[in-house]
Design a protein around this motif. Structure first.
Motif, PDB file in Angstrom:
ATOM      1  N   GLU A  66      21.573 -31.043  79.970  1.00 31.14           N
ATOM      2  CA  GLU A  66      20.134 -30.756  79.960  1.00 31.14           C
ATOM      3  C   GLU A  66      19.370 -31.902  79.314  1.00 31.14           C
ATOM      4  O   GLU A  66      18.270 -32.262  79.747  1.00 31.14           O
ATOM      5  CB  GLU A  66      19.877 -29.449  79.194  1.00 31.14           C
ATOM      6  N   GLU A  67      19.961 -32.504  78.270  1.00 28.95           N
ATOM      7  CA  GLU A  67      19.305 -33.609  77.572  1.00 28.95           C
ATOM      8  C   GLU A  67      19.155 -34.826  78.480  1.00 28.95           C
ATOM      9  O   GLU A  67      18.108 -35.488  78.485  1.00 28.95           O
ATOM     10  CB  GLU A  67      20.100 -33.991  76.317  1.00 28.95           C
ATOM     11  N   LEU A  68      20.191 -35.121  79.264  1.00 35.06           N
ATOM     12  CA  LEU A  68      20.111 -36.257  80.185  1.00 35.06           C
ATOM     13  C   LEU A  68      19.140 -35.978  81.333  1.00 35.06           C
ATOM     14  O   LEU A  68      18.487 -36.895  81.836  1.00 35.06           O
ATOM     15  CB  LEU A  68      21.499 -36.593  80.727  1.00 35.06           C
ATOM     16  N   LYS A  69      19.044 -34.742  81.744  1.00 35.59           N
ATOM     17  CA  LYS A  69      18.057 -34.387  82.770  1.00 35.59           C
ATOM     18  C   LYS A  69      16.644 -34.675  82.258  1.00 35.59           C
ATOM     19  O   LYS A  69      15.811 -35.266  82.969  1.00 35.59           O
ATOM     20  CB  LYS A  69      18.179 -32.912  83.143  1.00 35.59           C
ATOM     21  N   ASP A  70      16.353 -34.296  81.012  1.00 37.41           N
ATOM     22  CA  ASP A  70      15.039 -34.548  80.420  1.00 37.41           C
ATOM     23  C   ASP A  70      14.799 -36.048  80.247  1.00 37.41           C
ATOM     24  O   ASP A  70      13.686 -36.543  80.480  1.00 37.41           O
ATOM     25  CB  ASP A  70      14.927 -33.845  79.069  1.00 37.41           C
ATOM     26  N   ALA A  71      15.844 -36.766  79.838  1.00 37.67           N
ATOM     27  CA  ALA A  71      15.702 -38.216  79.661  1.00 37.67           C
ATOM     28  C   ALA A  71      15.428 -38.902  80.997  1.00 37.67           C
ATOM     29  O   ALA A  71      14.659 -39.874  81.065  1.00 37.67           O
ATOM     30  CB  ALA A  71      16.963 -38.791  79.025  1.00 37.67           C
ATOM     31  N   ALA A  72      16.046 -38.411  82.067  1.00 37.15           N
ATOM     32  CA  ALA A  72      15.828 -38.976  83.403  1.00 37.15           C
ATOM     33  C   ALA A  72      14.391 -38.746  83.845  1.00 37.15           C
ATOM     34  O   ALA A  72      13.723 -39.652  84.355  1.00 37.15           O
ATOM     35  CB  ALA A  72      16.795 -38.344  84.402  1.00 37.15           C
ATOM     36  N   ARG A  73      13.916 -37.512  83.666  1.00 37.51           N
ATOM     37  CA  ARG A  73      12.536 -37.218  84.042  1.00 37.51           C
ATOM     38  C   ARG A  73      11.566 -38.086  83.243  1.00 37.51           C
ATOM     39  O   ARG A  73      10.569 -38.598  83.770  1.00 37.51           O
ATOM     40  CB  ARG A  73      12.221 -35.745  83.792  1.00 37.51           C
ATOM     41  N   ASN A  74      11.863 -38.288  81.955  1.00 35.53           N
ATOM     42  CA  ASN A  74      11.000 -39.099  81.099  1.00 35.53           C
ATOM     43  C   ASN A  74      10.917 -40.538  81.601  1.00 35.53           C
ATOM     44  O   ASN A  74       9.828 -41.125  81.666  1.00 35.53           O
ATOM     45  CB  ASN A  74      11.534 -39.068  79.668  1.00 35.53           C
ATOM     46  N   ARG A  75      12.056 -41.101  81.998  1.00 33.93           N
ATOM     47  CA  ARG A  75      12.056 -42.481  82.494  1.00 33.93           C
ATOM     48  C   ARG A  75      11.287 -42.584  83.800  1.00 33.93           C
ATOM     49  O   ARG A  75      10.457 -43.476  83.992  1.00 33.93           O
ATOM     50  CB  ARG A  75      13.505 -42.958  82.689  1.00 33.93           C
ATOM     51  N   LEU A  76      11.555 -41.667  84.735  1.00 30.99           N
ATOM     52  CA  LEU A  76      10.921 -41.743  86.047  1.00 30.99           C
ATOM     53  C   LEU A  76       9.426 -41.454  85.956  1.00 30.99           C
ATOM     54  O   LEU A  76       8.616 -42.055  86.681  1.00 30.99           O
ATOM     55  CB  LEU A  76      11.609 -40.771  87.007  1.00 30.99           C
ATOM     56  N   ALA A  77       9.046 -40.547  85.067  1.00 31.37           N
ATOM     57  CA  ALA A  77       7.628 -40.263  84.861  1.00 31.37           C
ATOM     58  C   ALA A  77       6.933 -41.466  84.219  1.00 31.37           C
ATOM     59  O   ALA A  77       5.800 -41.810  84.586  1.00 31.37           O
ATOM     60  CB  ALA A  77       7.468 -39.026  83.981  1.00 31.37           C
TER      61      ALA A  77
END
Length: 740
Positions: free
Chosen positions: A243-254
């Motif tokens: 879940e943490e990596l999913k949030d980190a991915a969204r943060n980078r792409l956003a």
């Protein structure tokens, strides 16, 4: 309902060694050859991707996926959490859970009159059943002794757990799960595409493609922000490990989206500042005399904003400024003084409003103001001529679509010859046949209601005219700096003396009659009221029909003793003019209207605003409605009726009931509804945002800081380390785009 399932007696509890995974059938041939293990170019056609054929490609096209890059950025809209592995003995009813088990037996049974698959599975803690309703073909895949992973919701039947239509897959040799045992992506679909097949295709595609993706963010930006590398972010956005990596991915792409958006806006501002405009003289005696003769004193906030504008227009760089102000804060007089300054310099001014009603309201306000100071010498062909303001006559005209062709032709010719100093109108001002002799200043009111092309067209009517954009919709500063990052910002943050707090109440359906009685008492006291028709659809035809029905009910059944008028956008100019004239003169008691009265209507004697189905409007729009009353000396009231509001609707109504501050309401509206309430992407000219939201203030400010830092050091992105970023910006912000 599951009583017909077989009993589990005499089934072994142990798990034998896993058998080898059955090899998949060869993929069907596609229209173009694929190169296994080698990803196609990002700009290549979608059916270069392994698994997409000429037959299935059109299905992807329907979802807007035309290139390999489109597929790479086709992110799931959610993930199912199948990552929590349990033993059978630990399963509980209701929640999403995952097990690894052996298939003991599977068969087809009739359940509810339809053929379905049922299976018995076990691990070292016990056995259970799984059922796939109306799916007899599953039995072919569930071979005895197969080792499988199942994920889904569990029911308890006769004290034992049962999986109902779970996701499943054979346990791969290397435990590379796709449909189970992990955070499982759920993609938007179209007819002919299925979740399991698309998920399998995407997993293979992502595994092959992401290792070759190069990062376009500069190395020092990545280090400072501590963002995931692009390839890892894309992989984790599709198939996250945690879940943490999913949030980190969204943060980078956003961040990428907001960063590139900010760089584009900064480039737009730089290009505009490189243009050559006309420097106006701001210390002319006529300007000072005009301000001194105003029938009221400017507030400190108006004076400050006017100073900002004067400083801008005195330079040869064309002004590009956003003027924000609360409802009734006095933006119009600031605009009028600015337009008068252009006229005093021998140039023309244009004042464009989004609706004919608002354009007509501005025309009346401007001419009434000039008439209070100067002499009206003539009114010919819709042109007012004022003597005594300048050393020559000052001419003001109204140009709207709903005018006689002959009158429009006369006005067009006068504008072309420079015989009109200030032209006020709607989009009619930007028609191709309209030519200004010397446009020096263009004022655009409620600019978010105009499309990008319309604003650009007005700007092109002169030699880089100064641009002043006004809005009564309070925009949070963070959002304003994003949508209008190329503009300088001025805010009128105080109301003129005498503006009062409007008593606001959210009413329940059972209080409707009380609301009507309150309106009746206000009318008996000589006041007037607005009632806003509930429909908020885009169609003016539907709005007009609904407003007409509401008007008939109110005038004949609820307020038969009062004079009730109807106003909607499908009326012609003469009808609207007549209705507003009668209402303004006090000849009508109640105005039933569509949201067309949201802005621009000024009736000092109106003390009551009733909004039907108020939960369907955003906070900012409700605040605009409220601003139509409280413009006189009497205490004013606003009532919001809602039949059955959702929890979100209830929250909005509670906020508007307790808050009068438009900017605070705008912040709340942004939090609750997102930026779409203020501006749609097609209207704003901004790139699409897939992962980001400009209501994400922290990330937006970080992106702006990084964009400003980079832009100050390398505005043209000429340095080698910024080449990849420059190419990405060109792709996202194509040259043909007009950034507003």
């Amino acid at each position: 309902m599951l009583a017909f399932l077989p009993k589990l007696e005499n089934q072994p509890a142990g798990i034998p060694a896993p058998r080898k995974t059955v090899k998949a059938k060869p993929a069907a041939k596609t229209a173009r050859p694929k190169t296994d293990g080698c990803p196609p170019a990002l700009d290549g056609d979608i059916y270069l991707v392994k698994g997409i054929s000429a037959a299935t490609a059109p299905k992807f096209h329907k979802m807007g996926i035309n290139t390999v890059r489109d597929l790479l950025y086709y992110f799931p809209n959610r993930h199912l959490d199948y990552s929590r592995l349990k033993k059978i003995s630990q399963l509980e009813a209701g929640s999403e859970q995952t097990i690894i088990a052996n298939v003991w037996q599977s068969k087809v049974n009739y359940m509810g009159g339809r053929r379905s698959t049922e299976a018995v599975l076990g691990d070292d803690t016990g056995n259970m059943r799984a059922v796939w309703f109306n799916n007899p073909y599953m039995v072919r895949n569930l071979k005895p002794n197969a080792r499988v992973v199942l994920s889904g919701r569990v029911s308890i039947f006769n004290g034992r757990p049962v999986f109902e239509s779970p996701e499943w897959e054979e346990l791969p040799d290397e435990a590379d799960l796709i449909h189970t045992g992990r955070l499982v992506p759920v993609y938007p679909l179209t007819a002919g595409l299925h979740q399991r097949s698309l998920r399998r295709l995407m997993k293979n595609f992502i595994d092959i493609s992401t290792p070759g993706i190069s990062d376009f963010l500069p190395e020092d930006t990545l280090k400072r922000t501590r963002l995931l590398p692009l390839a890892e972010a894309i992989r984790q956005a599709h198939f996250p490990d945690t879940e943490e990596l999913k949030d980190a991915a969204r943060n980078r792409l956003a961040f990428d989206e907001l960063f590139i958006l900010q760089l584009g806006v900064l480039a737009k501002k730089k290009r505009w500042q490189e243009q050559t405009g006309r420097a106006l003289k701001i210390n002319l005696p006529a300007i000072d005399h005009f301000i001194s003769q105003l029938p009221f004193k400017l507030t400190d906030a108006q004076t400050k904003c006017l100073a900002d504008i004067k400083a801008d227009i005195s330079k040869s760089v064309p002004m590009s400024r956003l003027l924000q102000g609360e409802v009734g804060s006095g933006k119009t007089i600031v605009a009028v003084i600015s337009l008068f300054t252009a006229a005093a310099n021998g140039l023309q001014g244009a004042f464009m409003a989004p609706t004919e009603i608002l354009a007509e309201q501005h025309f009346k306000s401007v001419t009434r103001l000039f008439a209070s100071i100067a002499k009206v010498s003539t009114l010919l062909d819709g042109v007012y001529t004022f003597e005594g303001l300048l050393d020559r006559p000052l001419r003001v005209a109204l140009m709207i679509s709903d005018m006689k062709s002959s009158q429009k032709d006369i006005l067009k010719e006068k504008i072309k010859k420079g015989e009109i100093d200030i032209a006020i109108g709607t989009h009619a001002l930007i028609q191709k046949e309209i030519r200004f002799k010397s446009l020096g200043l263009a004022v655009i009111d409620e600019q978010h209601r105009f499309g990008v092309e319309q604003r650009s067209a007005l700007r092109s009517k002169g030699l880089n005219p100064h641009i002043l954009i006004m809005t009564a919709t309070p925009i949070p500063r963070t959002l304003a700096l994003t949508l209008y990052g190329e503009l300088d910002l001025s805010v009128i943050d105080e109301l003129p003396p005498g503006r009062q707090s409007i008593k606001t109440r959210w009413l329940k359906p059972e209080q409707r009659n009380s609301a009507y009685n309150f309106i009746r008492k206000q009318i008996e006291a000589g006041r007037q009221a607005f009632i806003i028709c509930p429909l908020v659809e885009e169609s003016e035809a539907i709005q007009a029909k609904a407003a007409t029905a509401e008007y008939e009910t109110l005038s004949s059944e609820v307020f038969p003793e009062s004079k009730v008028a109807l106003l909607h956008g499908r009326m012609n100019a003469a009808e609207k003019e007549s209705i507003m004239k009668h209402f303004n003169e006090g000849k009508m008691d109640i105005l039933v209207s569509t949201p067309v009265v949201e802005v621009g209507i000024d009736i000092p004697n109106a003390t009551v605003m009733l909004v039907e189905s108020a939960d369907r409007f955003g906070l900012s729009q409700l605040h605009q409605f409220r601003g139509r009353v409280g413009r006189g000396t009497e205490q004013s009231y606003c009532m919001f009726l809602a039949e059955n509001p959702s929890l979100l609707g209830q929250e909005r109504l509670s906020i508007i009931e307790s808050t009068q501050d438009g900017f605070k309401l705008a912040e709340e509206d942004l939090r609750l509804r997102g930026p779409g309430e203020f501006f749609g992407t097609r209207q704003s000219g901004l790139p699409d945002l897939r992962m980001a939201s400009i209501s994400d203030v922290g990330l937006l400010e970080q992106a702006r800081r990084e964009a400003t830092r980079l832009f100050e050091s390398d505005p043209e992105l000429n340095l080698p380390e910024n080449k990849a970023l420059e190419e990405e910006i060109r792709r996202v912000w194509p040259k043909k785009s007009e950034w507003s």
